[in-house]
Design an enzyme around this catalytic site. Structure first.
Site, PDB file in Angstrom:
ATOM      1  N   GLY A  67       0.832  -1.193   0.000  1.00  0.00           N
ATOM      2  CA  GLY A  67       0.000   0.000   0.000  1.00  0.00           C
ATOM      3  C   GLY A  67       0.868   1.244   0.000  1.00  0.00           C
ATOM      4  O   GLY A  67       2.081   1.185   0.239  1.00  0.00           O
ATOM      5  N   GLY A 115       0.451  -5.171   0.582  1.00  0.00           N
ATOM      6  CA  GLY A 115      -0.728  -5.110  -0.269  1.00  0.00           C
ATOM      7  C   GLY A 115      -0.548  -5.800  -1.602  1.00  0.00           C
ATOM      8  O   GLY A 115      -1.522  -6.233  -2.223  1.00  0.00           O
ATOM      9  N   GLU A 138       5.441  -6.066   7.733  1.00  0.00           N
ATOM     10  CA  GLU A 138       4.793  -5.021   8.526  1.00  0.00           C
ATOM     11  C   GLU A 138       5.383  -4.799   9.914  1.00  0.00           C
ATOM     12  O   GLU A 138       5.349  -3.671  10.433  1.00  0.00           O
ATOM     13  CB  GLU A 138       3.293  -5.329   8.648  1.00  0.00           C
ATOM     14  CG  GLU A 138       2.491  -5.076   7.382  1.00  0.00           C
ATOM     15  CD  GLU A 138       2.633  -6.182   6.335  1.00  0.00           C
ATOM     16  OE1 GLU A 138       2.117  -6.006   5.223  1.00  0.00           O
ATOM     17  OE2 GLU A 138       3.260  -7.206   6.630  1.00  0.00           O
ATOM     18  N   ASP A 146      -1.581  -7.809   7.158  1.00  0.00           N
ATOM     19  CA  ASP A 146      -3.012  -7.667   6.886  1.00  0.00           C
ATOM     20  C   ASP A 146      -3.291  -8.175   5.480  1.00  0.00           C
ATOM     21  O   ASP A 146      -2.626  -9.087   5.023  1.00  0.00           O
ATOM     22  CB  ASP A 146      -3.458  -6.213   7.108  1.00  0.00           C
ATOM     23  CG  ASP A 146      -2.817  -5.234   6.133  1.00  0.00           C
ATOM     24  OD1 ASP A 146      -1.745  -5.547   5.568  1.00  0.00           O
ATOM     25  OD2 ASP A 146      -3.385  -4.135   5.934  1.00  0.00           O
TER      26      ASP A 146
END
Length: 360
Positions: A67, A115, A138, A146
């Site tokens: 992301g 992402g 992360e 995630d």
């Protein structure tokens, strides 16, 4: 003329070719890109002329680096809510990809992180090359895996997923296949040929046969040889015990686990403990949607902690490599603090609600 649209769509024979088009940012996902991807898949699902979807990244550096972390950092630091809207749409896109009824072929060439894993590793045909570097990094920025990453890592053999979740390490093609993050290895030089072959495939079965025809054995990986040691260390119930097992009973000359313990010492203590709990809880949930619901709660809460903003500052903005984590040690993060990340969201917040019975 250079086409600067962030997502490029091109129908090639029977396939819809989707290209993430931010090569200077290694195709990092923006909210606009997530929406465009979702719309493209919705249209492709309805279009009877489309037999398959092929996802690729522009440029030669990778499919997608994740992301747009800088934008998420800025929004969070300013006390905004755009990050939550982005994750809500991104996680729904991840679920759509996993349930897409036609072959979804992800060309996971080069860097595929965060992402980028979410828009590729939930697909039905996931292809890695000799250049692939796949990771959920992360914990290094004070965040937690995630985009369904905890679902994928929880399903990896033994404790390999726990190892990758906590360390955030990138793996090459053989290890991505071993961990269930990919399905096929195809040399990068053959991807144009494969893309042409997919365009001629008139059925899902033909798509699968074409991919198989281009598949080869990947170069040897690293994790298979380390599997016994990784399983023994990461089967521990706490991060503290995992670190202790990594340090104990090993010869630094032949065993890298002490170095791995040092690596974990540089990660956010809070992120490490929440990540371990998230992977273990994900293993007990019965669907990707349920895991995404859980991840949304965790993401909504961990963004409120100082470690996320500090981690992005230290790793990405200032690049000094010296984040000041709060709390600073594992011992300061107790079970009660970890458990609250998984509680239902409050009345002023909205659950993701993907799993049956959830409240969107």
């Amino acid at each position: 003329m250079i086409d600067d649209r962030p997502v490029l769509l091109e129908t090639r024979g029977h396939s819809l070719h989707i290209t993430l088009n931010r090569p200077r940012a290694i195709n990092a996902l923006t909210h606009t890109m997530v929406r465009l991807l979702d719309e493209a898949l919705a249209d492709a699902e309805r279009d009877e002329a489309v037999t398959s979807v092929v996802l690729a990244g522009a440029g030669d550096r990778g499919l997608c680096a994740g992301g747009d972390i800088r934008a998420l950092h800025d929004d969070t630091r300013a006390g905004g809510r755009e990050s939550l809207d982005f994750w809500r749409d991104e996680y729904r896109l991840n679920a759509r990809i996993a349930r897409f009824p036609k072959p979804y072929v992800a060309l996971m060439d080069g860097i595929v992180m965060g992402g980028g894993v979410g828009v590729s590793a939930h697909g039905s045909l996931r292809i890695v090359t000799e250049r692939s570097r796949v990771a959920m990094p992360e914990t290094g920025i004070g965040f937690v895996p995630d985009v369904g990453g905890t679902h994928l890592l929880a399903a990896a053999p033994g404790e390999l997923g726990t190892h990758l979740a906590l360390t955030g390490r990138a793996v090459g093609p053989a290890d991505a296949l071993l961990c269930g993050l990919a399905d096929h290895y195809v040399p990068a030089r053959r991807l144009p040929e494969l893309t042409e072959a997919l365009a001629t495939a008139a059925s899902a079965e033909e798509v699968a046969r074409n991919v198989q025809a281009f598949s080869e054995e990947p170069p040897a990986g690293e994790l298979a040889a380390q599997r016994d040691r990784i399983d023994a260390c990461y089967a521990a119930d706490t991060v503290e015990e995992i670190v202790q097992r990594l340090r104990d009973g090993s010869d630094p000359a032949v065993d890298e686990t002490p170095a791995t313990a040092d690596e974990l010492a540089g990660r956010s203590p809070l992120a490490l403990k929440v990540t371990l709990a998230a992977v273990r809880r994900a293993a007990r949930l019965d669907s990707l949607e349920a895991v995404l619901d859980q991840e949304f709660r965790v993401s909504a809460r961990i963004r409120e902690e100082p470690d996320f903003v500090e981690g992005v500052r230290a790793r990405i903005i200032d690049k000094d490599g010296s984040p000041q984590w709060k709390p600073a040690t594992l011992a300061e993060v107790d079970d009660t603090a970890v458990a609250r990340f998984f509680d239902p969201l409050g009345p002023d917040e909205r659950e993701l609600g993907l799993a049956p019975g959830g409240t969107p």
